[in-house]
Design a protein around this motif. Structure first.
Motif, PDB file in Angstrom:
ATOM      1  N   LEU A  14      29.571  46.101  65.293  1.00  0.00           N
ATOM      2  CA  LEU A  14      28.152  45.765  65.200  1.00  0.00           C
ATOM      3  C   LEU A  14      27.295  47.025  65.330  1.00  0.00           C
ATOM      4  O   LEU A  14      27.044  47.514  66.434  1.00  0.00           O
ATOM      5  N   PRO A  19      22.169  42.411  68.564  1.00  0.00           N
ATOM      6  CA  PRO A  19      23.218  42.633  69.561  1.00  0.00           C
ATOM      7  C   PRO A  19      24.364  43.480  69.010  1.00  0.00           C
ATOM      8  O   PRO A  19      24.547  43.567  67.806  1.00  0.00           O
ATOM      9  N   THR A  70      16.972  35.213  77.312  1.00  0.00           N
ATOM     10  CA  THR A  70      17.152  36.448  76.564  1.00  0.00           C
ATOM     11  C   THR A  70      16.049  37.443  76.949  1.00  0.00           C
ATOM     12  O   THR A  70      15.163  37.129  77.741  1.00  0.00           O
ATOM     13  N   ARG A  72      13.473  38.320  75.557  1.00  0.00           N
ATOM     14  CA  ARG A  72      12.148  37.739  75.323  1.00  0.00           C
ATOM     15  C   ARG A  72      11.689  36.881  76.504  1.00  0.00           C
ATOM     16  O   ARG A  72      10.497  36.798  76.796  1.00  0.00           O
ATOM     17  N   ARG A  96       7.046  45.581  65.358  1.00  0.00           N
ATOM     18  CA  ARG A  96       7.124  44.138  65.545  1.00  0.00           C
ATOM     19  C   ARG A  96       7.028  43.728  67.004  1.00  0.00           C
ATOM     20  O   ARG A  96       6.454  42.710  67.339  1.00  0.00           O
ATOM     21  N   SER A 204      23.469  38.931  74.866  1.00  0.00           N
ATOM     22  CA  SER A 204      22.108  38.433  75.053  1.00  0.00           C
ATOM     23  C   SER A 204      22.154  37.219  75.980  1.00  0.00           C
ATOM     24  O   SER A 204      23.129  36.477  75.989  1.00  0.00           O
ATOM     25  N   GLY A 205      21.091  37.026  76.768  1.00  0.00           N
ATOM     26  CA  GLY A 205      21.026  35.828  77.609  1.00  0.00           C
ATOM     27  C   GLY A 205      20.698  36.089  79.064  1.00  0.00           C
ATOM     28  O   GLY A 205      20.625  35.148  79.856  1.00  0.00           O
ATOM     29  N   GLU A 347      28.563  45.642  60.592  1.00  0.00           N
ATOM     30  CA  GLU A 347      27.212  45.096  60.422  1.00  0.00           C
ATOM     31  C   GLU A 347      26.178  46.185  60.651  1.00  0.00           C
ATOM     32  O   GLU A 347      26.196  46.859  61.684  1.00  0.00           O
TER      33      GLU A 347
ATOM     34  N   GLY B  36      27.345  39.339  65.134  1.00  0.00           N
ATOM     35  CA  GLY B  36      25.905  39.437  64.865  1.00  0.00           C
ATOM     36  C   GLY B  36      25.246  38.082  64.726  1.00  0.00           C
ATOM     37  O   GLY B  36      25.893  37.110  64.350  1.00  0.00           O
ATOM     38  N   GLN B  37      23.940  38.027  64.997  1.00  0.00           N
ATOM     39  CA  GLN B  37      23.285  36.713  65.006  1.00  0.00           C
ATOM     40  C   GLN B  37      23.083  36.115  63.621  1.00  0.00           C
ATOM     41  O   GLN B  37      22.883  34.917  63.497  1.00  0.00           O
ATOM     42  N   ASP B  68      18.006  28.778  75.128  1.00  0.00           N
ATOM     43  CA  ASP B  68      18.689  29.850  75.856  1.00  0.00           C
ATOM     44  C   ASP B  68      18.087  30.023  77.243  1.00  0.00           C
ATOM     45  O   ASP B  68      17.223  30.881  77.474  1.00  0.00           O
ATOM     46  N   ASN B 262      13.697  34.846  62.487  1.00  0.00           N
ATOM     47  CA  ASN B 262      14.013  35.457  63.776  1.00  0.00           C
ATOM     48  C   ASN B 262      13.071  35.007  64.890  1.00  0.00           C
ATOM     49  O   ASN B 262      11.868  34.965  64.724  1.00  0.00           O
ATOM     50  N   HIS B 263      13.665  34.676  66.038  1.00  0.00           N
ATOM     51  CA  HIS B 263      12.883  34.374  67.237  1.00  0.00           C
ATOM     52  C   HIS B 263      13.522  35.194  68.342  1.00  0.00           C
ATOM     53  O   HIS B 263      13.454  36.420  68.312  1.00  0.00           O
ATOM     54  N   HIS B 264      14.178  34.582  69.305  1.00  0.00           N
ATOM     55  CA  HIS B 264      14.948  35.325  70.285  1.00  0.00           C
ATOM     56  C   HIS B 264      16.287  35.744  69.665  1.00  0.00           C
ATOM     57  O   HIS B 264      16.584  35.377  68.530  1.00  0.00           O
ATOM     58  N   THR B 265      17.079  36.517  70.404  1.00  0.00           N
ATOM     59  CA  THR B 265      18.445  36.818  69.982  1.00  0.00           C
ATOM     60  C   THR B 265      19.372  35.823  70.662  1.00  0.00           C
ATOM     61  O   THR B 265      19.478  35.809  71.894  1.00  0.00           O
ATOM     62  N   GLU B 266      19.977  34.967  69.864  1.00  0.00           N
ATOM     63  CA  GLU B 266      20.782  33.897  70.446  1.00  0.00           C
ATOM     64  C   GLU B 266      21.769  34.438  71.487  1.00  0.00           C
ATOM     65  O   GLU B 266      22.433  35.442  71.276  1.00  0.00           O
ATOM     66  N   ALA B 267      21.854  33.718  72.620  1.00  0.00           N
ATOM     67  CA  ALA B 267      22.778  34.083  73.699  1.00  0.00           C
ATOM     68  C   ALA B 267      24.186  33.639  73.285  1.00  0.00           C
ATOM     69  O   ALA B 267      24.645  32.552  73.610  1.00  0.00           O
TER      70      ALA B 267
END
Lengths: 406, 406
Positions: A14, A19, A70, A72, A96, A204-205, A347, B36-37, B68, B262-267
């Motif tokens: 990655l 991530p 996360t 955020r 962003r 993430s999390g 990626e 990757g997400q 999350d 895109n919103h948060h980065t999924e956990a």
């Protein structure tokens, strides 16, 4: 009934803006069996995690802990806890994630003032001071490393400016922490939030945050205790209640503090991961980890330039851990990414907003800030670009990066 | 520098009201390497997880996904997305988690109306209908299983009542899901949120939710897209913006939907865990898992009664997976718990609010809803109580539970 198969994710490298791959030791830590949230071993782990992140953040802030969500979630917890409707907030927007700070602050009812910086540049501290004087905000909120542009905002001078004008200073350092210097106490930051999924090399999390005593004093004026949880009477704070329960930092501080007053149920597995991320960082040593990120980032940039590609943004302020690179003419950026992913298992990142379709973002973070990851990425990218007849210089990129490393 | 030791939590048998021990397969799943997400494999896992939770929840709701954060994050996401300032919300309060719903709804600016039920009882649907008629709320928000009292609110009739009066129906089923029946479509629920850390047998930190089409229609009126993320123009919803970004369900639905905005980065690690929790539940079969919880809960209650202890609350409505039991006279409840934990490695639960110091709460959930866990707990509790000279019947509890199982 559809059960699907046993989880068996492919091995990916990655190299996007996060991530990224977790350190193997973090994946071992996260798989430990659970214990109760008030088990003395668990509260011990919580205290250790606080101490570990004090060291990561170079701070003595007692209020150093994890938000269960996360990165955020960490941002929102800080902003919603400090901002009351009508409070003035100043945000330098360089990409962003500056917009995101505005968006979250706006939803708390803040009056937002922005300093709009061209994507690819950073904000001049003198301009920040000028705007602070003019607007007299309660809070200055900024991003350190904004992955959308790959720029790293210098912070060292800004804290002193904020102190001088009685402004609280918050920074979202999610993408920069552990790959670039971050010194909370020396730089006089009042609040910092981060995530694990970039240079800390975790999933993430979980969102480590740290708050100065002054910040804690301010938010505690809005302290409030849930009904049905406590037998005795409790005096609530004098200022309006924080508009989120989940992100109510005074309550979360009570949960992490000596009283251990119940709030959410701590996400134990994520705490295990966060604890190990910090241990890895401190064990290798902050100076060494940041140097490793700089080395990997520079090697990658050297290779990309040797290929004849053009880098995005003011390179004097580039984050160590991610580079923006222009997609060459006459190739489809998304097709290149797809081929890298599906043929090489590598990626790299796309872009948002005004940069969409114009640049890729390539990261060298945490576990992947290492020579072989850089070299494989350059070799694969070169091959795919040549296959798509991009006008690049063949045979130079990998060698240039190898030479950089020697 | 303080690094502390490698994580090495003690082996505990978690027989409290949750969190409990995770299924070993969940701990294997969570330790998988990240991807990757937007990797097609990851978006595939996300889709599978949605499909798995549709089956867990017995619903066709397309809007079935993970929040999350802990279970509390799921509650807040639902409430903050639907409630606008001034909206009327009716909450039957039967324990601490009813208070929590009020507290979270209050912070969104809701006008709260409660039906106060004595702790240890449930709410009569006829009373709910009466109050709905009188108040005409937008939303009825209730808890299914409230672990603070161990009661399980019957829901089957309430959905129909809500539909008839045009009221949206939300239920927090965190503590009850997978240990007690929960049928979203048949019972006409509009929104449900849960957590993994009870009968689903996973760690805290991910909150599966499911929303009816009508609920989605309502919240989409408040839809809004972040700046700096999209190149093209986008028309925002007509109703006031949701006051949280992290919990903005219309945005989260776009992240989980085809557009993958895109919103948060999924956990990712927590998603791996959530996916495996659902697979385990469905593989064993809902009917079997719930029967196993009922059996373990009944065996435990049988043993406690045989010991001469008195159970708390209206047993006709007890949750399958947790029992409240009065602390016998002349023993220190916390001292007993400490000895169980530190000498036997068994954790049982304390209580909140009006029940503090009066009852313990003992759970039989997920992986621990099994005979040996029940028997060890009874044996250990009896021994500790006898050592503390409690007036209990010796030698009866374990045998009674064993006989129940035969």
């Amino acid at each position: 009934m559809e059960l699907f198969e046993v989880l068996n994710p492919p091995q990916r490298l990655l190299m996007g803006p996060g991530p990224i791959n977790a350190y193997p030791r973090v994946l071992q830590a996260i798989s430990n069996q659970l214990i109760g949230q008030y088990d003395p071993v668990m509260t011990g782990y919580m205290k250790q995690t606080q101490r570990l992140y004090q060291q990561v953040f170079e701070t003595n802030n007692e209020a150093t802990l994890l938000i269960d969500g996360t990165a955020r979630a960490g941002i929102e917890a800080v902003l919603v806890s400090i901002i009351k409707p009508g409070d003035k907030v100043l945000v330098p927007v360089m990409g962003r994630f500056g917009h995101l700070l505005c968006e979250i602050a706006h939803r708390t009812g803040a009056e937002i003032y922005t300093i709009d910086v061209e994507w690819g540049e950073v904000c001049d501290p003198a301009l920040i001071e000028q705007e602070i004087k003019r607007i007299q905000p309660k809070l200055l909120a900024t991003v350190q490393g904004d992955t959308s542009t790959t720029m790293n905002q210098p912070l060292a001078e800004i804290g002193e400016i904020c102190k001088r004008h009685g402004v609280l200073f918050y920074c979202d350092a999610t993408a920069s922490v552990a790959g670039n210097e971050l010194k909370i106490d020396e730089w006089q930051l009042d609040a910092v939030s981060v995530g694990l999924q970039k240079c800390l090399g975790g999933p993430s999390g979980s969102a480590p945050i740290s708050l100065s005593d002054e910040f804690v004093k301010q938010i505690n004026k809005r302290k409030h205790v849930e009904k049905g949880i406590r037998a005795d009477h409790h005096e609530d704070g004098v200022e309006p209640m924080i508009q989120s329960n989940y992100f109510d930092l005074p309550m979360i501080l009570d949960y992490w503090g000596e009283e251990r007053l119940n709030h959410h149920t701590e996400a134990t597995s994520m705490l295990y991961a966060a604890r190990e991320c910090a241990r890895l960082y401190l064990e290798e040593g902050a100076v060494n980890v940041i140097a490793r990120h700089k080395q990997a980032g520079d090697a990658l940039a050297t290779g990309l330039k040797a290929m004849g590609l053009q880098l995005f943004g003011n390179q004097a302020y580039k984050m160590n851990n991610v580079v923006g690179v222009y997609i060459p003419d006459n190739v489809d950026g998304e097709e290149i990414r797809r081929e890298l992913l599906l043929r090489f298992g590598i990626e790299i990142g796309t872009s948002f907003g005004p940069l969409q379709g114009k640049i890729w973002r390539i990261g060298t973070m945490g576990y992947n800030a290492r020579q072989e990851a850089v070299l494989h990425t350059l070799a694969a990218l070169e091959a795919v670009l040549l296959r798509h007849k991009a006008a690049i210089q063949p045979g130079q990129a990998v060698i240039a990066a190898m030479e950089y490393y020697s």
